[in-house]
Motif scaffolding. Structure first.
Motif, mmCIF file in Angstrom:
data_model
loop_
_atom_site.group_PDB
_atom_site.id
_atom_site.type_symbol
_atom_site.label_atom_id
_atom_site.label_comp_id
_atom_site.label_asym_id
_atom_site.label_seq_id
_atom_site.Cartn_x
_atom_site.Cartn_y
_atom_site.Cartn_z
ATOM 1 N N ASN A 240 1.603 -5.658 5.404
ATOM 2 C CA ASN A 240 2.505 -4.342 5.792
ATOM 3 C C ASN A 240 2.052 -3.768 6.880
ATOM 4 O O ASN A 240 3.002 -3.402 7.767
ATOM 5 C CB ASN A 240 2.667 -3.538 4.676
ATOM 6 C CG ASN A 240 3.337 -4.185 3.409
ATOM 7 O OD1 ASN A 240 3.961 -5.172 3.639
ATOM 8 N ND2 ASN A 240 3.042 -3.519 2.457
ATOM 9 N N SER A 241 0.714 -3.511 7.275
ATOM 10 C CA SER A 241 0.432 -2.856 8.443
ATOM 11 C C SER A 241 0.517 -3.626 9.796
ATOM 12 O O SER A 241 0.905 -3.259 10.542
ATOM 13 C CB SER A 241 -1.217 -2.370 8.220
ATOM 14 O OG SER A 241 -1.915 -3.538 8.373
ATOM 15 N N LYS B 115 -1.542 -5.107 1.771
ATOM 16 C CA LYS B 115 -1.809 -3.976 2.733
ATOM 17 C C LYS B 115 -1.699 -4.345 4.344
ATOM 18 O O LYS B 115 -1.169 -3.768 5.029
ATOM 19 C CB LYS B 115 -2.696 -2.959 2.366
ATOM 20 C CG LYS B 115 -2.579 -2.432 1.260
ATOM 21 C CD LYS B 115 -3.941 -1.411 0.623
ATOM 22 C CE LYS B 115 -3.969 -0.886 -0.648
ATOM 23 N NZ LYS B 115 -5.197 -0.178 -0.889
#
Length: 191
Positions: free
Chosen positions: A184-185, A181
């Motif tokens: 990806n962010s 996560k």
């Protein structure tokens, strides 16, 4: 300074040698403070917890039977001290730790880009661990960074060995998801 084995200092302390206790504190103060600051997330409070831990160690050293390693016993005291402080203020806690080992090579032999990448990776892992539950973060830190055995972690946390194994398994999986996560962010730019 090169320190002697813990049992040497313990013997001297039991005979009333306060200087030996000072040496024992010097030997383990960084370890105790590091665990406290990662649990409490506040350097000043961690410093107080570390001091209180050493007071408790001194007061209860006569009860240390040597059935486990001194460091395991000491970890248990600092762990309980921090849990007690966290319960008092009724807040959730997480333990943040770098799971990336420092490189074996001296820094001057590594290129600047490699050093930068290692630092970025370490920061990402720290952020990932912040996203874990407190119990998973503690167990991962003690197992991978402090080289504690599952049995020792069980003694420190008061959880069963099978529970520790489950927490390690889940913690690794949750850390993988958290890192995905975060990666990806950061790629998207939505930190």
């Amino acid at each position: 300074m090169r320190f002697l084995e813990d049992h040497h200092y313990i013997k001297l302390i039991r005979q009333g040698d306060m200087q030996a206790f000072g040496l024992l504190v010097q030997k383990h103060q960084n370890l105790v403070y590091t665990l406290a600051v990662r649990m409490l997330k506040n350097p000043e409070e961690a410093q107080e917890a570390a001091q209180d831990t050493f007071v408790k160690i001194y007061q209860s050293l006569s009860g240390f039977e040597g059935k486990s390693k001194f460091t395991t016993w000491m970890y248990r005291i600092v762990y309980n001290e921090c849990l007690s402080r966290l319960r008092k203020v009724k807040r959730n806690f997480t333990l943040v730790e770098e799971l990336v080992n420092n490189p074996e090579e001296p820094a001057d032999l590594m290129g600047g880009l490699e050093i930068m990448l290692l630092k970025e990776r370490a920061a990402l892992v720290r952020k990932g661990i912040e996203m874990l539950s407190a119990s998973e973060a503690v167990v991962l830190t003690l197992f991978y960074l402090e080289d504690q055995s599952i049995k020792e972690i069980s003694t420190i946390t008061g959880n069963s060995e099978s529970n520790i194994k489950v927490q390690l398994f889940r913690g690794r999986n949750h850390l993988g998801v958290a890192l995905q996560k975060l990666t990806n962010s950061e790629l998207i730019g939505t930190k």
